[in-house]
Design a protein around this motif. Structure first.
Motif, PDB file in Angstrom:
ATOM      1  N   ASP A   1      -0.631 -40.138 -34.549  1.00 43.70           N
ATOM      2  CA  ASP A   1      -0.091 -41.316 -33.866  1.00 43.70           C
ATOM      3  C   ASP A   1      -0.216 -41.143 -32.354  1.00 43.70           C
ATOM      4  O   ASP A   1       0.206 -40.119 -31.798  1.00 43.70           O
ATOM      5  N   PRO A   2      -0.758 -42.142 -31.661  1.00 40.91           N
ATOM      6  CA  PRO A   2      -0.878 -42.018 -30.208  1.00 40.91           C
ATOM      7  C   PRO A   2       0.453 -41.812 -29.496  1.00 40.91           C
ATOM      8  O   PRO A   2       0.511 -41.092 -28.496  1.00 40.91           O
ATOM      9  N   PHE A   3       1.535 -42.400 -30.005  1.00 43.19           N
ATOM     10  CA  PHE A   3       2.817 -42.202 -29.308  1.00 43.19           C
ATOM     11  C   PHE A   3       3.314 -40.766 -29.441  1.00 43.19           C
ATOM     12  O   PHE A   3       4.022 -40.279 -28.554  1.00 43.19           O
ATOM     13  N   THR A   4       2.947 -40.082 -30.513  1.00 46.84           N
ATOM     14  CA  THR A   4       3.297 -38.663 -30.620  1.00 46.84           C
ATOM     15  C   THR A   4       2.478 -37.844 -29.628  1.00 46.84           C
ATOM     16  O   THR A   4       3.001 -36.913 -28.993  1.00 46.84           O
ATOM     17  N   ALA A   5       1.205 -38.181 -29.488  1.00 45.69           N
ATOM     18  CA  ALA A   5       0.376 -37.489 -28.493  1.00 45.69           C
ATOM     19  C   ALA A   5       0.927 -37.687 -27.093  1.00 45.69           C
ATOM     20  O   ALA A   5       0.965 -36.736 -26.287  1.00 45.69           O
ATOM     21  N   ARG A   6       1.390 -38.893 -26.777  1.00 49.71           N
ATOM     22  CA  ARG A   6       1.950 -39.131 -25.437  1.00 49.71           C
ATOM     23  C   ARG A   6       3.250 -38.357 -25.243  1.00 49.71           C
ATOM     24  O   ARG A   6       3.528 -37.856 -24.150  1.00 49.71           O
ATOM     25  N   ALA A   7       4.055 -38.256 -26.311  1.00 53.29           N
ATOM     26  CA  ALA A   7       5.287 -37.461 -26.216  1.00 53.29           C
ATOM     27  C   ALA A   7       4.946 -36.008 -25.908  1.00 53.29           C
ATOM     28  O   ALA A   7       5.613 -35.361 -25.076  1.00 53.29           O
ATOM     29  N   MET A   8       3.905 -35.477 -26.526  1.00 53.39           N
ATOM     30  CA  MET A   8       3.492 -34.103 -26.260  1.00 53.39           C
ATOM     31  C   MET A   8       2.920 -33.979 -24.844  1.00 53.39           C
ATOM     32  O   MET A   8       3.190 -32.995 -24.147  1.00 53.39           O
ATOM     33  N   ARG A   9       2.164 -34.966 -24.437  1.00 51.20           N
ATOM     34  CA  ARG A   9       1.608 -34.969 -23.067  1.00 51.20           C
ATOM     35  C   ARG A   9       2.706 -34.860 -22.028  1.00 51.20           C
ATOM     36  O   ARG A   9       2.557 -34.144 -21.030  1.00 51.20           O
ATOM     37  N   ASP A  10       3.824 -35.526 -22.275  1.00 55.82           N
ATOM     38  CA  ASP A  10       4.873 -35.640 -21.262  1.00 55.82           C
ATOM     39  C   ASP A  10       5.962 -34.576 -21.400  1.00 55.82           C
ATOM     40  O   ASP A  10       6.928 -34.585 -20.628  1.00 55.82           O
ATOM     41  N   THR A  11       5.834 -33.661 -22.362  1.00 48.66           N
ATOM     42  CA  THR A  11       6.841 -32.623 -22.582  1.00 48.66           C
ATOM     43  C   THR A  11       6.388 -31.325 -21.935  1.00 48.66           C
ATOM     44  O   THR A  11       5.325 -30.807 -22.280  1.00 48.66           O
ATOM     45  N   PRO A  12       7.171 -30.764 -20.996  1.00 53.06           N
ATOM     46  CA  PRO A  12       6.778 -29.488 -20.390  1.00 53.06           C
ATOM     47  C   PRO A  12       6.642 -28.406 -21.460  1.00 53.06           C
ATOM     48  O   PRO A  12       7.495 -28.264 -22.336  1.00 53.06           O
ATOM     49  N   ALA A  13       5.553 -27.665 -21.399  1.00 55.57           N
ATOM     50  CA  ALA A  13       5.306 -26.611 -22.392  1.00 55.57           C
ATOM     51  C   ALA A  13       4.319 -25.610 -21.815  1.00 55.57           C
ATOM     52  O   ALA A  13       3.455 -25.960 -21.010  1.00 55.57           O
ATOM     53  N   ASP A  14       4.451 -24.366 -22.262  1.00 55.71           N
ATOM     54  CA  ASP A  14       3.541 -23.301 -21.862  1.00 55.71           C
ATOM     55  C   ASP A  14       2.493 -23.006 -22.917  1.00 55.71           C
ATOM     56  O   ASP A  14       1.440 -22.434 -22.616  1.00 55.71           O
ATOM     57  N   LEU A  15       2.803 -23.368 -24.158  1.00 57.72           N
ATOM     58  CA  LEU A  15       1.931 -23.114 -25.301  1.00 57.72           C
ATOM     59  C   LEU A  15       2.042 -24.317 -26.225  1.00 57.72           C
ATOM     60  O   LEU A  15       3.132 -24.848 -26.432  1.00 57.72           O
ATOM     61  N   ILE A  16       0.911 -24.755 -26.789  1.00 56.63           N
ATOM     62  CA  ILE A  16       0.914 -25.952 -27.634  1.00 56.63           C
ATOM     63  C   ILE A  16       0.089 -25.679 -28.877  1.00 56.63           C
ATOM     64  O   ILE A  16      -0.984 -25.073 -28.808  1.00 56.63           O
ATOM     65  N   SER A  17       0.608 -26.125 -30.025  1.00 59.85           N
ATOM     66  CA  SER A  17      -0.187 -26.096 -31.250  1.00 59.85           C
ATOM     67  C   SER A  17      -0.040 -27.423 -31.980  1.00 59.85           C
ATOM     68  O   SER A  17       1.007 -28.073 -31.915  1.00 59.85           O
ATOM     69  N   ILE A  18      -1.108 -27.796 -32.661  1.00 54.47           N
ATOM     70  CA  ILE A  18      -1.156 -29.051 -33.414  1.00 54.47           C
ATOM     71  C   ILE A  18      -1.719 -28.719 -34.789  1.00 54.47           C
ATOM     72  O   ILE A  18      -2.855 -28.252 -34.903  1.00 54.47           O
ATOM     73  N   LYS A  19      -0.907 -28.930 -35.819  1.00 61.69           N
ATOM     74  CA  LYS A  19      -1.329 -28.646 -37.190  1.00 61.69           C
ATOM     75  C   LYS A  19      -1.515 -29.976 -37.885  1.00 61.69           C
ATOM     76  O   LYS A  19      -0.555 -30.722 -38.073  1.00 61.69           O
TER      77      LYS A  19
END
Length: 401
Positions: free
Chosen positions: A225-243
């Motif tokens: 979902d694009p809105f989930t991707a935008r939520a991840m884009r806007d969340t400060p993080a040092d490490l990211i994974s997408i399963k």
């Protein structure tokens, strides 16, 4: 320690602290409700674009969300209003579990009785909500002295928080100085049949890796979902994974033509906010019913009255020629996409989900309902992920400066 349904207390030894966003970790938004606060794992802007009841339920279930504070208190009470799920024709589900950590170590577990009830009829596709009363969680006999307290909320039970009481004042927790790991996945990442909120595989991996978890595992709802991707884009993080993968297949949500551009678009959006962050794409774990058979998945109710629900694949393997997706097709496509993109994105990495749970694991620890891992499998997956991501040579170590 015991639970108590009474919500009124007398005596001056209790300190009441309002539950506010600064006491919560792992939530992307905190909604003020009639009773208190409701943690959300998707921001309001994303929720406003969602029309799916399954996702609305999943994101309001606080997987990975915890109350965190420092105190000398030896007794802690939390008033909460849970929303319990009841499935028509099935035995009652156990109450959601709260894990109490003292200075990072599990010290106790408890549940809150009562609450709202969501009665779900899977055969009719309906859900009916009945209002209930709040309950009180009580932990006593905690060690003397200043300490860090974490109360991990039930990963699979929507939870409104009404009041926090302690027998000594509360102060904000110190910044642990750990890296923040932002993870997105399906019900397997959400916690499915894990034993408790700190024993979902992402929570176990985060503990082993020494990082702070933000878990966007959304049951039934890892659908690019694009809105989930935008939520991840806007969340400060040092490490990211997408399963990604299993929900796309078992919802029969898209074909190969739509899937590949959707993956690119999801990654493009996340990269807008995190251009250089270590980003790990994880393909599906082994799920025998969907390895070479497309979706959708459908529930098998034959043993439902005994409390056993299984799932079956309804697609035809011959439909792969027309672009229908299976797990093997998705794994090949994700490996191809990551290889292509990593030529220009050295911080993009790939992990085959079968390294977390593969054929040998399935022989030893089969998926009880043919779709979701059980508690021992969550532990194994958490240990495997930590070993592959958080140790020397892993994508979350060497590239995570």
């Amino acid at each position: 320690m015991h639970t108590d349904t009474h919500t009124e207390h007398t005596g001056q030894h209790w300190t009441t602290t309002p539950v506010t966003a600064d006491l919560l970790r792992g939530a992307l938004d905190v909604e003020r409700t009639e009773h208190g606060v409701l943690p959300h794992r998707l921001p309001a802007a994303a929720r406003a674009q969602n029309t799916d009841g399954q996702l609305a339920m999943a994101e309001s279930q606080p997987s990975g969300v915890r109350l965190v504070f420092r105190t000398r208190a030896t007794a802690v009470e939390l008033d909460a209003l849970p929303t319990k799920r009841v499935y028509v024709g099935a035995p009652p589900r156990p109450d959601g579990v709260y894990d109490l950590l003292v200075d990072g170590r599990l010290a106790d577990r408890a549940s809150v009785p009562g609450g709202n009830v969501l009665t779900i009829d899977m055969t009719a596709g309906t859900a009916e909500r009945t209002a209930g009363r709040p309950g009180t969680l009580r932990f006593t006999g905690l060690p003397d002295g200043m300490k860090d307290i974490e109360i991990w909320l039930p990963h699979n039970e929507t939870t409104e928080l009404l009041a926090l009481r302690t027998d000594a004042p509360v102060e904000p927790a110190r910044d642990p100085g750990r890296k923040v790991w932002l993870h997105h996945g399906s019900s397997i990442s959400h916690g499915s049949d894990a034993a408790s909120p700190t024993t979902t595989w992402p929570a176990l991996a985060a503990s082993l890796g020494g990082v702070e978890l933000i878990n966007l595992g959304l049951a039934g709802s890892a659908l690019l979902d694009p809105f989930t991707a935008r939520a991840m884009r806007d969340t400060p993080a040092d490490l990211i994974s997408i399963k990604m993968g299993i929900n796309v297949v078992n919802a029969d949500a898209m074909r190969l033509r739509a899937f590949a551009p959707a993956v690119h678009g999801f990654l493009d959006t996340v990269r807008e906010g995190h251009p250089d962050t270590p980003l790990l794409v994880v393909s599906p774990i082994l799920c025998p019913i969907h390895e070479d058979t497309p979706g959708p998945s459908a529930p098998d109710f034959s043993d439902f009255s005994e409390g056993r629900l299984r799932f079956k694949a309804m697609g035809d393997p011959a439909e792969r020629a027309a672009g229908k997706l299976t797990l093997n097709v998705i794994r090949e496509e994700l490996a191809r996409i990551v290889k292509q993109r990593s030529a220009d994105d050295p911080n993009l990495h790939h992990l085959d989900g079968r390294d977390l749970y593969g054929p040998e694991d399935a022989a030893e620890l089969p998926l009880p309902d043919d779709l979701h891992p059980d508690a021992p499998t969550h532990r194994r997956m958490g240990e495997r992920f930590a070993a592959r991501a958080f140790t020397a040579g892993g994508p979350f170590v060497d590239g995570a400066a």
